[in-house]
Design an enzyme around this catalytic site. Sequence first.
Site, mmCIF file in Angstrom:
data_model
loop_
_atom_site.group_PDB
_atom_site.id
_atom_site.type_symbol
_atom_site.label_atom_id
_atom_site.label_comp_id
_atom_site.label_asym_id
_atom_site.label_seq_id
_atom_site.Cartn_x
_atom_site.Cartn_y
_atom_site.Cartn_z
ATOM 1 N N GLU A 149 0.832 -1.202 0.000
ATOM 2 C CA GLU A 149 0.000 0.000 0.000
ATOM 3 C C GLU A 149 0.868 1.254 0.000
ATOM 4 O OE1 GLU A 149 -4.153 1.524 2.047
ATOM 5 O OE2 GLU A 149 -2.799 0.303 3.258
ATOM 6 N N HIS A 178 6.992 -27.354 2.670
ATOM 7 C CA HIS A 178 6.315 -28.456 1.981
ATOM 8 C C HIS A 178 5.362 -27.925 0.920
ATOM 9 C CE1 HIS A 178 7.852 -31.424 4.891
ATOM 10 N NE2 HIS A 178 7.808 -30.398 5.723
ATOM 11 N N LYS A 210 -12.804 2.298 -3.289
ATOM 12 C CA LYS A 210 -13.923 2.661 -2.412
ATOM 13 C C LYS A 210 -15.013 3.389 -3.193
ATOM 14 C CE LYS A 210 -11.265 3.403 1.861
ATOM 15 N NZ LYS A 210 -10.849 4.449 2.831
#
EC number: 5.3.1.9
Length: 545
Positions: free
Chosen positions: A351, A382, A510
């Site tokens: 950000e 793994h 937004k």
Amino acid sequence: MTLLTQSSTWQALSAHTQNLPHMRELFATDAARFKNMSLSACGLFLDYSKNRATAETLELLFSLAKDSQLEAKIKAMFAGEIINTTEKRAVLHTALRSKASQSIIAEGQDIVPEVQQTLSKMQEFVETVTSGQWKGYTGKAITDIVSIGIGGSFLGPKVVSQALRPYWNQGLNCHFVANVDGTSISEKLKLLDSETTLFIMSSKSFGTQETLTNTLTAKAWFLAKGGLQSDVAKHFVAVTSNVTKATEFGIDADNIFPMWDWVGGRYSLWSAIGLPIALLVGMDNFRALLNGAHQMDEHFASAPLAENMPVIMGLLSLWYGNFFNAQSHVVLTYDHYLRGLPAYFQQLDMESNGKSVTLDGTDVDYSTGPVIWGGEGTNGQHAYHQLIHQGTALIPADFIMPLQSHNPIGVHHDQLASNCFGQTQALMQGRTFEEALAELANSSLTDEEKQLIAKHKVMPGNKPSNTLLMNKLTPETLGALIALYEHRTFVQGAIWDINSFDQWGVELGKNLGNDVLARISAEQDSSALDASSNGLINLYRQGAI
């Protein structure tokens, strides 16, 4: 070309990439490499010897930092200058962990007294709740905290609370809600008793869509369970700048904690946004967290570049991103309590430095923020470690581990440490074709099969990594660790000449989300949108594919 890429130092670094020996050779020819390429600061130990770097590399990187006026930019941040130029704001999260005796000026005013007042208010509140003096609407003490936020007001408190689990107060639990997906809060509410639950709503505006929606849902649940509007003040508090909206909601003005424009969300856990942390671990431990970060601030502000831990880490990450085309950086935590850190550092870095223009608006001609990702050791060994070892992409890695465990059971920690150190060795050293072939010498395979399998077992090595150690995970070492990554992020943004403290991409998301919501609600016609968006909205309205 930008001034940065035109510079002689940048050009020298580019040429220097062609002259670096394999790390195997660097270690073989320099017995003091570990000693010379490691340092301690603020309870942390950094081994950066397993990097594609020589003394010449580091000198060139330090020269690049000097060319970019890094030291002056560090001073400007700590002095409260307006370095968030697009929003005309100072950047002073460091003031949140300053000492009471300091004086830090923002917008012509010393902000330290207000910070200290807020800490005192937090302390009084925390003691009232944890002592059982704070009573719910039926006279019962609080047993559960629900922290409602989004972004920095959610991730920071959650990750730090998780990391400090050994320090939690007995009898108090905390739940974190961020996602606007109703399933998230619904599943949390199923676990709770309205009579003993306290909600903390964290939103600067008291209007952030996800946070407000979740808070309204929590309030509706509370009222449905028997609480009255007049009881809301006993079960809801807020961290916000909008006192009017909070009091209209039903929150007592005395239980509203401030937020400031000079603190960005992703840097806010040190403020009253950290109230859930303080409730869980107590104010003494919260202050220790602040003190650890303050120590790292002091180190960052005063240590010479060549002895400065955030500077070294920032420069090495930039080295790989800009000169080796590394598109991502992995953070690997060898401590279960630190399992949330990769996501926290992901938000912090991506950000902040996910930008494509310089401060004066010029398009950059170099890579900026990499993709930050990671997970918990040994689980990743793994899974995705395979890509780091043998994949075609260069992925620098940070390994983080405490030397001592909070849960020293049997050989667990010995095995954890051996895996951590073994991975860094394997990434650096790799395995040659000859070594792979030698390992197959006594197998029943034919010579032709051995040749083939050996090729598959070759690992190039020369994969860079840092190893960060601490004696034990404590509030203080955690504070120093998080501040280290904050400043590491700053270093890169300063050299790239970008604004690490705005987030216009987040803001656009937004705005468009609100626009689409209005269209989904049929308040606006969606036909004017692109065909894809219009089609998706119509499918959603239909409720079926």
